[in-house]
Design a protein around this motif. Sequence first.
Motif, PDB file in Angstrom:
ATOM      1  N   LEU A  11      30.991  35.446  45.182  1.00 32.52           N
ATOM      2  CA  LEU A  11      31.117  35.214  43.745  1.00 32.52           C
ATOM      3  C   LEU A  11      31.009  36.523  42.966  1.00 32.52           C
ATOM      4  CD1 LEU A  11      29.087  31.921  43.362  1.00 32.52           C
ATOM      5  CD2 LEU A  11      31.571  32.216  43.375  1.00 32.52           C
ATOM      6  N   LEU A  12      30.154  37.416  43.422  1.00 30.00           N
ATOM      7  CA  LEU A  12      30.038  38.738  42.794  1.00 30.00           C
ATOM      8  C   LEU A  12      31.336  39.524  42.959  1.00 30.00           C
ATOM      9  CD1 LEU A  12      28.228  40.848  41.394  1.00 30.00           C
ATOM     10  CD2 LEU A  12      27.577  41.617  43.677  1.00 30.00           C
ATOM     11  N   HIS A  13      31.937  39.434  44.133  1.00 34.36           N
ATOM     12  CA  HIS A  13      33.209  40.109  44.388  1.00 34.36           C
ATOM     13  C   HIS A  13      34.293  39.572  43.459  1.00 34.36           C
ATOM     14  CE1 HIS A  13      37.082  40.700  46.565  1.00 34.36           C
ATOM     15  NE2 HIS A  13      36.575  41.914  46.672  1.00 34.36           N
ATOM     16  N   ALA A  14      34.355  38.253  43.308  1.00 36.67           N
ATOM     17  CA  ALA A  14      35.367  37.655  42.428  1.00 36.67           C
ATOM     18  C   ALA A  14      35.152  38.091  40.980  1.00 36.67           C
ATOM     19  CB  ALA A  14      35.316  36.133  42.544  1.00 36.67           C
ATOM     20  N   ALA A  15      33.915  38.099  40.531  1.00 39.46           N
ATOM     21  CA  ALA A  15      33.632  38.505  39.154  1.00 39.46           C
ATOM     22  C   ALA A  15      33.972  39.971  38.923  1.00 39.46           C
ATOM     23  CB  ALA A  15      32.163  38.249  38.832  1.00 39.46           C
ATOM     24  N   ARG A  16      33.655  40.803  39.888  1.00 36.84           N
ATOM     25  CA  ARG A  16      33.947  42.231  39.760  1.00 36.84           C
ATOM     26  C   ARG A  16      35.451  42.484  39.710  1.00 36.84           C
ATOM     27  NH1 ARG A  16      30.810  45.418  43.996  1.00 36.84           N
ATOM     28  NH2 ARG A  16      29.118  44.597  42.735  1.00 36.84           N
ATOM     29  N   ARG A  17      36.210  41.834  40.573  1.00 29.70           N
ATOM     30  CA  ARG A  17      37.669  42.007  40.576  1.00 29.70           C
ATOM     31  C   ARG A  17      38.294  41.453  39.301  1.00 29.70           C
ATOM     32  NH1 ARG A  17      37.050  45.781  43.124  1.00 29.70           N
ATOM     33  NH2 ARG A  17      36.786  45.746  45.347  1.00 29.70           N
ATOM     34  N   TYR A  18      37.752  40.354  38.796  1.00 34.84           N
ATOM     35  CA  TYR A  18      38.275  39.788  37.554  1.00 34.84           C
ATOM     36  C   TYR A  18      38.098  40.767  36.401  1.00 34.84           C
ATOM     37  CZ  TYR A  18      38.920  36.656  33.619  1.00 34.84           C
ATOM     38  OH  TYR A  18      39.357  36.083  32.455  1.00 34.84           O
ATOM     39  N   ARG A  19      36.923  41.376  36.317  1.00 32.48           N
ATOM     40  CA  ARG A  19      36.678  42.341  35.243  1.00 32.48           C
ATOM     41  C   ARG A  19      37.574  43.568  35.378  1.00 32.48           C
ATOM     42  NH1 ARG A  19      31.088  43.574  36.044  1.00 32.48           N
ATOM     43  NH2 ARG A  19      30.732  41.700  37.222  1.00 32.48           N
ATOM     44  N   LEU A  27      48.772  43.437  37.461  1.00 33.25           N
ATOM     45  CA  LEU A  27      47.881  43.013  38.541  1.00 33.25           C
ATOM     46  C   LEU A  27      47.442  41.556  38.408  1.00 33.25           C
ATOM     47  CD1 LEU A  27      45.596  46.169  38.788  1.00 33.25           C
ATOM     48  CD2 LEU A  27      47.584  45.585  40.174  1.00 33.25           C
ATOM     49  N   HIS A  28      48.101  40.794  37.541  1.00 33.90           N
ATOM     50  CA  HIS A  28      47.687  39.406  37.313  1.00 33.90           C
ATOM     51  C   HIS A  28      47.817  38.563  38.587  1.00 33.90           C
ATOM     52  CE1 HIS A  28      46.773  35.806  35.112  1.00 33.90           C
ATOM     53  NE2 HIS A  28      47.856  35.235  35.626  1.00 33.90           N
ATOM     54  N   PHE A  29      48.936  38.707  39.306  1.00 33.36           N
ATOM     55  CA  PHE A  29      49.123  37.932  40.541  1.00 33.36           C
ATOM     56  C   PHE A  29      48.082  38.317  41.588  1.00 33.36           C
ATOM     57  CE2 PHE A  29      50.998  37.516  44.793  1.00 33.36           C
ATOM     58  CZ  PHE A  29      51.151  36.140  44.834  1.00 33.36           C
ATOM     59  N   ARG A  30      47.845  39.594  41.730  1.00 29.86           N
ATOM     60  CA  ARG A  30      46.850  40.060  42.704  1.00 29.86           C
ATOM     61  C   ARG A  30      45.462  39.561  42.345  1.00 29.86           C
ATOM     62  NH1 ARG A  30      46.206  46.356  44.148  1.00 29.86           N
ATOM     63  NH2 ARG A  30      44.205  46.311  43.123  1.00 29.86           N
ATOM     64  N   MET A  31      45.142  39.527  41.058  1.00 28.62           N
ATOM     65  CA  MET A  31      43.856  39.012  40.621  1.00 28.62           C
ATOM     66  C   MET A  31      43.743  37.525  40.946  1.00 28.62           C
ATOM     67  SD  MET A  31      42.263  38.732  36.779  1.00 28.62           S
ATOM     68  CE  MET A  31      43.514  37.557  36.327  1.00 28.62           C
ATOM     69  N   SER A  32      44.802  36.767  40.725  1.00 26.34           N
ATOM     70  CA  SER A  32      44.787  35.338  41.015  1.00 26.34           C
ATOM     71  C   SER A  32      44.590  35.070  42.503  1.00 26.34           C
ATOM     72  CB  SER A  32      46.089  34.691  40.549  1.00 26.34           C
ATOM     73  OG  SER A  32      46.261  34.854  39.173  1.00 26.34           O
ATOM     74  N   VAL A  33      45.266  35.834  43.333  1.00 25.14           N
ATOM     75  CA  VAL A  33      45.128  35.661  44.779  1.00 25.14           C
ATOM     76  C   VAL A  33      43.724  36.032  45.237  1.00 25.14           C
ATOM     77  CG1 VAL A  33      45.930  36.511  47.017  1.00 25.14           C
ATOM     78  CG2 VAL A  33      47.575  35.940  45.243  1.00 25.14           C
ATOM     79  N   THR A  34      43.182  37.102  44.696  1.00 26.99           N
ATOM     80  CA  THR A  34      41.836  37.536  45.070  1.00 26.99           C
ATOM     81  C   THR A  34      40.796  36.489  44.696  1.00 26.99           C
ATOM     82  OG1 THR A  34      42.452  39.842  44.775  1.00 26.99           O
ATOM     83  CG2 THR A  34      40.107  39.338  44.765  1.00 26.99           C
ATOM     84  N   ILE A  35      40.877  35.974  43.478  1.00 25.41           N
ATOM     85  CA  ILE A  35      39.915  34.973  43.041  1.00 25.41           C
ATOM     86  C   ILE A  35      40.098  33.681  43.822  1.00 25.41           C
ATOM     87  CG2 ILE A  35      39.225  33.546  41.072  1.00 25.41           C
ATOM     88  CD1 ILE A  35      39.767  35.989  39.325  1.00 25.41           C
ATOM     89  N   GLY A  36      41.330  33.314  44.137  1.00 30.19           N
ATOM     90  CA  GLY A  36      41.584  32.128  44.953  1.00 30.19           C
ATOM     91  C   GLY A  36      41.007  32.262  46.353  1.00 30.19           C
ATOM     92  N   CYS A  37      41.196  33.413  46.960  1.00 33.38           N
ATOM     93  CA  CYS A  37      40.637  33.645  48.301  1.00 33.38           C
ATOM     94  C   CYS A  37      39.112  33.637  48.271  1.00 33.38           C
ATOM     95  CB  CYS A  37      41.153  34.955  48.868  1.00 33.38           C
ATOM     96  SG  CYS A  37      42.881  34.897  49.349  1.00 33.38           S
ATOM     97  N   ASP A  38      38.528  34.203  47.229  1.00 31.36           N
ATOM     98  CA  ASP A  38      37.071  34.176  47.102  1.00 31.36           C
ATOM     99  C   ASP A  38      36.563  32.749  46.900  1.00 31.36           C
ATOM    100  OD1 ASP A  38      36.647  36.862  47.519  1.00 31.36           O
ATOM    101  OD2 ASP A  38      36.725  37.369  45.388  1.00 31.36           O
ATOM    102  N   ALA A  39      37.312  31.934  46.165  1.00 30.75           N
ATOM    103  CA  ALA A  39      36.913  30.537  45.971  1.00 30.75           C
ATOM    104  C   ALA A  39      36.972  29.769  47.291  1.00 30.75           C
ATOM    105  CB  ALA A  39      37.813  29.881  44.931  1.00 30.75           C
ATOM    106  N   ILE A  40      38.016  29.977  48.061  1.00 23.86           N
ATOM    107  CA  ILE A  40      38.129  29.317  49.364  1.00 23.86           C
ATOM    108  C   ILE A  40      37.014  29.789  50.289  1.00 23.86           C
ATOM    109  CG2 ILE A  40      39.572  29.144  51.427  1.00 23.86           C
ATOM    110  CD1 ILE A  40      41.991  29.216  49.530  1.00 23.86           C
TER     111      ILE A  40
END
Length: 59
Positions: A11-19, A27-40
């Motif tokens: 969750l910290l990784h997802a928050a850091r990448r989002y910021r 980088l919107h698509f890359r951000m979406s994929v990163t947050i999706g992978c972190d959620a999974i």
Amino acid sequence: MATAAAAAATLLHAARRYRQQHGVPDLHFRMSVTIGCDAIASVAITWQLFPILLVPACV
């Protein structure tokens, strides 16, 4: 305890990448994929805790 630490780390990784990538339109698509992978990954980590909760505590 280790499960909670691993879930918090994802969750910290997802928050850091989002910021970092929120303001950059390229980088919107890359951000979406990163947050999706972190959620999974968070779901998978917490799913590993489920069998432990099914076993009654040895008292």
